[in-house]
Design an enzyme around this catalytic site. Sequence first.
Site, PDB file in Angstrom:
ATOM      1  N   GLU A  34      23.168  51.973  43.593  1.00  0.00           N
ATOM      2  CA  GLU A  34      23.474  51.159  42.401  1.00  0.00           C
ATOM      3  C   GLU A  34      23.944  51.958  41.185  1.00  0.00           C
ATOM      4  OE1 GLU A  34      19.909  48.778  41.882  1.00  0.00           O
ATOM      5  OE2 GLU A  34      20.240  47.706  43.761  1.00  0.00           O
ATOM      6  N   GLU A  76      20.743  45.217  53.093  1.00  0.00           N
ATOM      7  CA  GLU A  76      19.612  44.468  52.502  1.00  0.00           C
ATOM      8  C   GLU A  76      19.872  42.965  52.571  1.00  0.00           C
ATOM      9  OE1 GLU A  76      18.549  45.909  48.571  1.00  0.00           O
ATOM     10  OE2 GLU A  76      19.007  47.983  49.079  1.00  0.00           O
TER      11      GLU A  76
HETATM   12  C1  HAH Z   1      17.782  45.960  45.604  1.00  0.00           C
HETATM   13  N1  HAH Z   1      18.343  45.784  44.307  1.00  0.00           N
HETATM   14  C2  HAH Z   1      17.216  47.368  45.812  1.00  0.00           C
HETATM   15  O1  HAH Z   1      18.185  48.225  46.406  1.00  0.00           O
HETATM   16  C3  HAH Z   1      15.968  47.379  46.683  1.00  0.00           C
HETATM   17  O2  HAH Z   1      15.431  48.668  46.695  1.00  0.00           O
HETATM   18  C4  HAH Z   1      14.934  46.403  46.169  1.00  0.00           C
HETATM   19  O3  HAH Z   1      13.755  46.437  46.987  1.00  0.00           O
HETATM   20  C5  HAH Z   1      15.504  45.050  46.095  1.00  0.00           C
HETATM   21  C6  HAH Z   1      16.826  44.879  45.852  1.00  0.00           C
HETATM   22  C7  HAH Z   1      19.115  44.594  44.133  1.00  0.00           C
HETATM   23  C8  HAH Z   1      19.342  44.146  42.732  1.00  0.00           C
HETATM   24  C9  HAH Z   1      19.789  42.873  42.539  1.00  0.00           C
HETATM   25  O4  HAH Z   1      20.005  42.098  43.589  1.00  0.00           O
HETATM   26  C10 HAH Z   1      20.014  42.374  41.266  1.00  0.00           C
HETATM   27  C11 HAH Z   1      19.784  43.168  40.160  1.00  0.00           C
HETATM   28  C12 HAH Z   1      19.336  44.421  40.343  1.00  0.00           C
HETATM   29  C13 HAH Z   1      19.111  44.905  41.626  1.00  0.00           C
END
Ligand code: HAH
Length: 331
Positions: free
Chosen positions: A134, A241
Site C-alpha cells: 500500500e 486478499e
Molecule cells: C488490507 N488493507 C491489509 O493489507 C491487510 O493486512 C489487513 O488485514 C486488511 C486489509 C486494505 C485497506 C482497505 O481495504 C481500505 C483502506 C485501507 C486499507
Amino acid sequence: MTQEIPSLAKVYGDFFAMGAAVNRRTIDTHSELLKTHFNSVTAENEMKFESLHRTRGDYDFSSADAIVDFAVANGMKVRGHTLVWHNQTPKWVFEDADGHLVPGPEVERIQKEHMETVMGRYKDVVYAWDVVNEAISDSDDEFLRNSPWLRALGEGFIGDAFLRAHAIAPDAKLFYNDYNETQPTKRDKIYRLVKQLRSEGVPVHGIGMQGHWGLGGPSVSEIREAVELYSSLGVELQVTELDISVFEFEDRRTDLKSPTTEMMERLAQRYEEIFALFREYKSSITGVTFWGIADDSTWKDGFPVRGRKDWPLLFDVNHEPKAAFHRVVNF
Ligand code: HAH
C-alpha cells in the site's frame, strides 16, 4: 443423503493455488475447512511488524510459528504478509520516546535487521513475500502515499526494500501489494511504479491485487483491464486478499442479522463471473487468497461501517458452503 462437497483447491489444482488468511485462532476453529479446501495460507496479522516486533530487538514469533507449523503439517504453501507497510508498524520505528524523529539511516538499520530476522526465520517455508504494502496514494494528485517510510527514507525506499529482500531470500517471490488496484488512476500508478522498478533492475516478481471488492464493483471489465495491464509487465499476479462485501457502497444499514436472499444471489453471481475471469488468466495468476475462511470470522465485520456484520466469503457462519461456493466450483 448429503451431497459430496468438492474441494476448492482440488477443483482449481490446474489453475492456481487457493489460499486463505488465517490467524492463531482460526487454524483451530476452521481447521477442517482449511485442510479440505485450501493449499496455501497467509497470516492475517501475525507476520506484521507490530505483531512480531513490538519493541526494539524483542521479537515474539509464537503466533507466526503456530501458523507456519500448521501449514507445514498440512502441506500448504505460506505467503508472507507483510514487511514494509505504514500501518500496524510500531511508532518506535520512526519516533523516539521524546517524540523526535528517528534519523533515516537508523530507520534503515531497523528495517534491515527486521527483514533479516523475519525473512531468515521463515526462509524455508515462506515462498512469497508482500515486501511493500500500500505505498501508492489514493489521491489523484499524489503518486506515493505520504507515509512514515517515505518521510524517513525518501522515494527510493520501495526499490531499496525489494533489493534488500532479494539479498536476504534470493529464492522468494517478491510482491508489491495494494488495494483499489482496479481503479484506473491508482491502477496506472501501480503499473508505473512496478515498470520503473523493473527497468532499474529491481527484483519485483509479482503484483498482489488485494481484491477487497463489493457487489457493486469493480466490474469484470475493470478487473480484466487491470489484469491485462499488470501482466503486460511480465510479472506474476496474485489476488492476495479476496472478499466481496454484500453491501453496495451507499448501503450503510447496520441492522441486518443475516444476509438477504437477494444479497446471496448477487454475491454468487459476482463470484461466478470473477472466477471465470481468473480461470481465463491462469497463465498470469498464480494464486488466489481469500481474506478469511468463513463468514463467522471476517475483518469486514465493522469495516468500513462500524457495528455492521458482513458476509463476504464462500462459507457461511456455520462453515457450510454458500451458493457462491457452488458457482465457483461448477464450471
Ligand atoms: C488490507 N488493507 C491489509 O493489507 C491487510 O493486512 C489487513 O488485514 C486488511 C486489509 C486494505 C485497506 C482497505 O481495504 C481500505 C483502506 C485501507 C486499507
